[in-house]
Design an enzyme around this catalytic site. Structure first.
Site, PDB file in Angstrom:
ATOM      1  N   GLN A  10       0.819  -1.217   0.000  1.00  0.00           N
ATOM      2  CA  GLN A  10       0.000   0.000   0.000  1.00  0.00           C
ATOM      3  C   GLN A  10       0.853   1.267   0.000  1.00  0.00           C
ATOM      4  O   GLN A  10       1.993   1.273   0.452  1.00  0.00           O
ATOM      5  CB  GLN A  10      -0.925   0.034   1.225  1.00  0.00           C
ATOM      6  CG  GLN A  10      -0.159   0.050   2.535  1.00  0.00           C
ATOM      7  CD  GLN A  10      -1.054  -0.098   3.741  1.00  0.00           C
ATOM      8  OE1 GLN A  10      -1.123   0.823   4.558  1.00  0.00           O
ATOM      9  NE2 GLN A  10      -1.702  -1.241   3.881  1.00  0.00           N
TER      10      GLN A  10
ATOM     11  N   GLU B  90      -4.136   3.582   0.009  1.00  0.00           N
ATOM     12  CA  GLU B  90      -4.818   3.767   1.289  1.00  0.00           C
ATOM     13  C   GLU B  90      -5.087   5.253   1.475  1.00  0.00           C
ATOM     14  O   GLU B  90      -4.152   6.055   1.580  1.00  0.00           O
ATOM     15  CB  GLU B  90      -3.964   3.232   2.436  1.00  0.00           C
ATOM     16  CG  GLU B  90      -4.569   3.487   3.806  1.00  0.00           C
ATOM     17  CD  GLU B  90      -3.608   3.148   4.943  1.00  0.00           C
ATOM     18  OE1 GLU B  90      -4.002   3.296   6.114  1.00  0.00           O
ATOM     19  OE2 GLU B  90      -2.455   2.754   4.650  1.00  0.00           O
TER      20      GLU B  90
ATOM     21  N   HIS C  54       5.259  10.953  -6.538  1.00  0.00           N
ATOM     22  CA  HIS C  54       4.029  10.590  -7.223  1.00  0.00           C
ATOM     23  C   HIS C  54       3.832   9.081  -7.203  1.00  0.00           C
ATOM     24  O   HIS C  54       4.734   8.329  -6.858  1.00  0.00           O
ATOM     25  CB  HIS C  54       4.063  11.070  -8.676  1.00  0.00           C
ATOM     26  CG  HIS C  54       5.155  10.437  -9.488  1.00  0.00           C
ATOM     27  ND1 HIS C  54       6.428  10.972  -9.564  1.00  0.00           N
ATOM     28  CD2 HIS C  54       5.194   9.298 -10.244  1.00  0.00           C
ATOM     29  CE1 HIS C  54       7.180  10.216 -10.342  1.00  0.00           C
ATOM     30  NE2 HIS C  54       6.458   9.174 -10.756  1.00  0.00           N
TER      31      HIS C  54
ATOM     32  N   GLU D   6       1.475   9.853 -12.253  1.00  0.00           N
ATOM     33  CA  GLU D   6       2.080   9.709 -13.579  1.00  0.00           C
ATOM     34  C   GLU D   6       1.224   8.778 -14.430  1.00  0.00           C
ATOM     35  O   GLU D   6       0.735   7.747 -13.949  1.00  0.00           O
ATOM     36  CB  GLU D   6       3.491   9.145 -13.462  1.00  0.00           C
ATOM     37  CG  GLU D   6       4.230   9.051 -14.792  1.00  0.00           C
ATOM     38  CD  GLU D   6       5.661   8.557 -14.636  1.00  0.00           C
ATOM     39  OE1 GLU D   6       6.394   8.553 -15.652  1.00  0.00           O
ATOM     40  OE2 GLU D   6       6.054   8.186 -13.510  1.00  0.00           O
TER      41      GLU D   6
END
Length: 244
Positions: A89, A155, A183, A229
């Site tokens: 996550q 999350e 990112h 991205e």
């Protein structure tokens, strides 16, 4: 490799046309071409004394960029204790779950895998990803375990009340000073078509596919300003070929 090569050799009666040198076959052809260009008979006795030529990794290296010898600190033998580990996550703090859930489900096509609420601490967690919900368990605890077994989920952490707090200024996205987090990345079928759709949906862009020096890659923002991205597998190899 990458060290200087020391040449101490004698080339006797070498006969060839400098115009026929092929750079992909003779990496030192620019040197040889300049030597032979003024010889009418294309024949000359040359003596090389300790000619030091620094090799480039693209020509001389027999190991990949990803090998431990090219990456100090990288271990090639993975500890057996870590073999069950996975990247599960990435957590973003969000201001308003209504806006964020709309973006990640409607715009990016993710599904809500699990929601966890913590009333005493007044926050909720939303786990989203690209998974088939039909294979998910129906009981709440089993669903939690199933969710935490999936790779690369998002999350979203919501601290209750931020969505209606006029004093709340939002979260740092990592892309302004002091810079840190950058990112996440999403693979799409076609970068240009995806970005045309994002534009129709009113998504904010950091960079469109034809902006800047690196073409065919885009960056968009989620409702909290986190960068995402956007790229596709048809073009990412060409886009990054020189860096590979």
């Amino acid at each position: 490799m990458g060290t200087s090569l020391m040449w101490n050799c004698i080339i006797t009666r070498v006969s060839f046309s400098s115009s026929r040198l092929k750079p992909h076959l003779y990496p030192f052809s620019p040197i040889l071409s300049s030597i032979f260009s003024n010889n009418n008979n294309n024949t000359r006795r040359i003596k090389f004394r300790r000619l030091s030529v620094k090799s480039s990794s693209s020509l001389m290296s027999s190991e990949s960029k990803e090998s431990p010898s090219n990456n100090p600190g990288l271990h090639s033998t993975i500890d057996d204790a870590t073999k069950g580990y996975l990247m599960q996550q990435t957590m973003f703090r969000i201001k308003d779950p209504k806006l964020s859930l709309d973006f990640y489900s409607r715009v990016l096509g993710m599904s809500l895998l699990k929601r966890l609420d913590f009333p005493e601490m007044k926050f909720s967690l939303y786990f989203l990803g690209y998974e088939d919900l039909e294979s998910a368990p129906s009981d709440p605890v089993g669903l939690t375990v199933w969710t935490f077994s999936k790779k690369a989920t998002i999350e979203l952490t919501h601290n209750w009340g931020t969505e209606s707090d006029p004093e709340f200024k939002g979260y740092h996205n990592g892309n302004s000073e002091p810079r840190g987090f950058g990112h996440i990345g999403i693979t799409v079928d076609d970068t240009y078509k995806a970005c045309e759709r994002f534009e129709r949906l009113g998504v904010d862009f950091v960079k469109k596919p034809d902006d800047g020096k690196m073409k065919r890659i885009a960056f968009i923002k989620d409702p909290d300003g986190y960068w995402i991205e956007i790229f596709d597998l048809k073009t990412i190899g060409d886009v990054t070929s020189e860096a590979s």
